[in-house]
Design an enzyme around this catalytic site. Sequence first.
Site, PDB file in Angstrom:
ATOM      1  CG  HIS A 166      34.108  42.641  36.715  1.00 35.58           C
ATOM      2  ND1 HIS A 166      34.787  41.746  37.529  1.00 35.58           N
ATOM      3  CD2 HIS A 166      33.381  43.435  37.546  1.00 35.58           C
ATOM      4  CE1 HIS A 166      34.482  42.002  38.801  1.00 35.58           C
ATOM      5  NE2 HIS A 166      33.635  43.007  38.831  1.00 35.58           N
ATOM      6  CB  SER A 224      32.202  42.023  41.676  1.00 40.53           C
ATOM      7  OG  SER A 224      33.082  43.119  41.583  1.00 40.53           O
TER       8      SER A 224
END
Length: 256
Positions: free
Chosen positions: A236, A86
């Site tokens: 995610h 990320s």
Amino acid sequence: MELLHSRIIGEGRPLLILHGFLGMSDNWKTLGNLYAKNGFQVHLIDQRNHGKSFHSENFDYETLANDLKSYMANHNIPKANLIGHSMGGKTAMQFACSNPKLVEKLIVADIAPKYYPPHHSEIINGLVALNLETIASRSEADNALASHISNMGIRQFLLKNLYWVEKGKLGLRFNLPVLQYKMEEIGENISSTATFTGETLFLRGDKSEYILQNDFDTIKIHFPKATISTISNAGHWLHAENPKEFFSKTLDFLNR
């Protein structure tokens, strides 16, 4: 010059791991130990304003990449493998494009080289609303956060940052006052002309929308040798949601 805090485990080829927004090196401890058992000297790094690293008003990807360059110089690491998740993936991309000679192989977890509009506002609002003057335990903090953040996994991830500043007083490891004002920076893209021609692996969660099919061309422009692979049953936080597949695909790529 302030240096990033890290935990170093194992001996062998240097592997630097960068956590995501509001995370810390501790999030990667289990996987870090596995890489260490497979011939890597693993550096679990806290990026600035996170974990046990220093706090600063300056916060953008060029700055974060420079922090990493100083870190490598200080630890006498001439070349390293990089994993970034990320926000950490954006730092890793920026670093590899700016310092290609310092990077052996690059692994980017669930983030693309594109701009993401700020989308963490309910998390930030929940954290800002936490009154740590009156909260005396982790469970009280969890209850307070629950009115803003319904997802228990996300709350647990955030609450890993709670620590005892002194007896009876809790604090948060990350620098919330700066990070809440840098939401635009977190979503920023790497430079439009940035490229890294080394071996690169992009991993995306099959339940995540951070890397879409129409991002593949953009990835290839910046990272011409990129392979893009999908981790099953994962959103995610793919490294936490399916660590087995994540580890197997990354180790295979690093050893190839």
